[in-house]
Design a protein around this motif. Sequence first.
Motif, mmCIF file in Angstrom:
data_model
loop_
_atom_site.group_PDB
_atom_site.id
_atom_site.type_symbol
_atom_site.label_atom_id
_atom_site.label_comp_id
_atom_site.label_asym_id
_atom_site.label_seq_id
_atom_site.Cartn_x
_atom_site.Cartn_y
_atom_site.Cartn_z
ATOM 1 N N GLY A 111 4.685 3.227 -23.429
ATOM 2 C CA GLY A 111 5.052 1.807 -23.497
ATOM 3 C C GLY A 111 5.637 1.236 -22.217
ATOM 4 N N ALA A 112 5.512 1.955 -21.112
ATOM 5 C CA ALA A 112 6.154 1.510 -19.857
ATOM 6 C C ALA A 112 5.279 0.556 -19.052
ATOM 7 N N GLY A 113 4.255 -0.026 -19.705
ATOM 8 C CA GLY A 113 3.465 -1.027 -19.002
ATOM 9 C C GLY A 113 2.056 -0.564 -18.689
ATOM 10 N N GLU A 114 1.460 -1.175 -17.692
ATOM 11 C CA GLU A 114 0.059 -0.915 -17.358
ATOM 12 C C GLU A 114 -0.136 -0.629 -15.879
ATOM 13 N N ILE A 115 -1.287 -0.013 -15.595
ATOM 14 C CA ILE A 115 -1.797 0.055 -14.239
ATOM 15 C C ILE A 115 -3.244 -0.425 -14.297
ATOM 16 N N GLY A 116 -3.823 -0.639 -13.125
ATOM 17 C CA GLY A 116 -5.228 -1.022 -13.067
ATOM 18 C C GLY A 116 -5.891 -0.321 -11.897
ATOM 19 N N VAL A 117 -7.202 -0.171 -11.970
ATOM 20 C CA VAL A 117 -7.954 0.331 -10.832
ATOM 21 C C VAL A 117 -9.112 -0.630 -10.563
ATOM 22 N N ILE A 118 -9.396 -0.863 -9.283
ATOM 23 C CA ILE A 118 -10.510 -1.726 -8.889
ATOM 24 C C ILE A 118 -11.489 -0.839 -8.150
ATOM 25 N N GLU A 171 5.475 5.203 -10.240
ATOM 26 C CA GLU A 171 6.840 5.552 -10.688
ATOM 27 C C GLU A 171 7.796 4.387 -10.458
ATOM 28 N N HIS A 172 7.690 3.751 -9.301
ATOM 29 C CA HIS A 172 8.635 2.676 -8.943
ATOM 30 C C HIS A 172 8.485 1.464 -9.853
ATOM 31 N N PHE A 173 7.246 1.135 -10.242
ATOM 32 C CA PHE A 173 7.028 -0.116 -10.985
ATOM 33 C C PHE A 173 6.845 0.080 -12.488
ATOM 34 N N ARG A 174 6.833 1.366 -12.949
ATOM 35 C CA ARG A 174 6.764 1.596 -14.400
ATOM 36 C C ARG A 174 7.948 0.887 -15.068
ATOM 37 N N ASP A 220 0.792 -1.232 0.000
ATOM 38 C CA ASP A 220 0.000 0.000 0.000
ATOM 39 C C ASP A 220 0.822 1.280 0.000
ATOM 40 N N ALA A 221 2.150 1.189 0.092
ATOM 41 C CA ALA A 221 2.997 2.378 0.053
ATOM 42 C C ALA A 221 4.455 1.942 -0.091
ATOM 43 N N LEU A 222 5.317 2.886 -0.446
ATOM 44 C CA LEU A 222 6.736 2.554 -0.627
ATOM 45 C C LEU A 222 7.599 3.094 0.501
ATOM 46 N N LEU A 261 0.438 -6.250 -8.361
ATOM 47 C CA LEU A 261 0.443 -5.595 -7.062
ATOM 48 C C LEU A 261 -0.924 -5.007 -6.775
ATOM 49 N N ASN A 262 -1.380 -5.138 -5.546
ATOM 50 C CA ASN A 262 -2.619 -4.492 -5.108
ATOM 51 C C ASN A 262 -2.291 -3.432 -4.073
ATOM 52 N N ALA A 263 -2.834 -2.247 -4.263
ATOM 53 C CA ALA A 263 -2.623 -1.162 -3.292
ATOM 54 C C ALA A 263 -3.970 -0.530 -2.972
#
Length: 339
Positions: free
Chosen positions: A249-256, A185-188, A130-132, A167-169
Amino acid sequence: MPSPLTVLDSLGRPMRDLRVSVTDRCNFRCGYCMPREAFGPDHAFLPREEILTFEEIERVVRATVDLGIRKVRLTGGEPLVRRNLEALVAMLATVDGVEDLTLTTNASLLAGKAQALADAGLHRVTVSLDALDDATFMRMNDARVPVQRVLDGIAAAEAVGLGPVKLNAVIRRGINEHAVVDLAEHFRGTGTTVRFIEYMDVGHSNGWRMDDVVPAEEIVAAIDARWPLEAVDRDYRGEVARRYRYRDGAGEIGVISSVSQPFCGDCTRARLSADGRVFTCLFATAGHDVRTLVRSGADDAALADALRAIWTGRADRYSELRSLETVELPKVEMSFIGG
Ligand code: SF4
């Protein structure tokens, strides 16, 4: 390959995903799931004899596969606090029809377990983070575990082929909104997809308020402002996350977005609690006991009939009906059915 009977519930939804809670215990005390005030030192967790054995879990999973289940996710509480979990993984990995065998974990114990889980046949893992920064992370999970332990768990999972890790946050206003951009930013560019989860009124202990919810739209806008995003179509019916890819092109994110954009119409998830009850919704107030049947010597056909009756009678769509009244319902705790 068994031919599924494709059992549909009363709203025409198939049963595709089974979340199996293997324990109601956890080594974290995340405020949105298992707040210490409600789950303190005197909390009565399930006694061993009430918890399904690995053999009993396997029986239920086999029966659900014949009804359409294709994806099995092991959860908790924290599933890795259950001893010898890899033995269960090895049993479920032999179940014909399970196309996706996954695990959701807080990863605090993953670094030491990843190899054994991979060897046992686990396909991949989803990690909650949930945080870095340690201060916010510990404020969210109320456990003295540094972020680095979780990052080491993710690295170990990737190293043994349990990736790409998802990852789920969970984002709570006033506590970890800043983590949205930090995590993005960290996981892009790493292949790890971060899914940001709206804070939900699960259970009846987390003191949920609508004011503490950061809507998915706001989360997407915060990331898009830094790194432009575009929406991605879902891969299959029942896919929980709304997906966005980085235009660079740095990947994806998702929202639930269970609160702001409910998705009950496509919900194909059933949940099995550690004490052998089937819950047909994350926000259910009661489950259906199958342990008694399993322990009564009933044959597989009788078990399948019972599961079929549970699913065909299902009409849940809590998130679409959420109101001030429903928030107060004595809903099952999320830690009991694994989110
Ligand atoms: S609220 Fe219940 S029915 Fe709706 S998506 Fe969530 S688990 Fe499924």
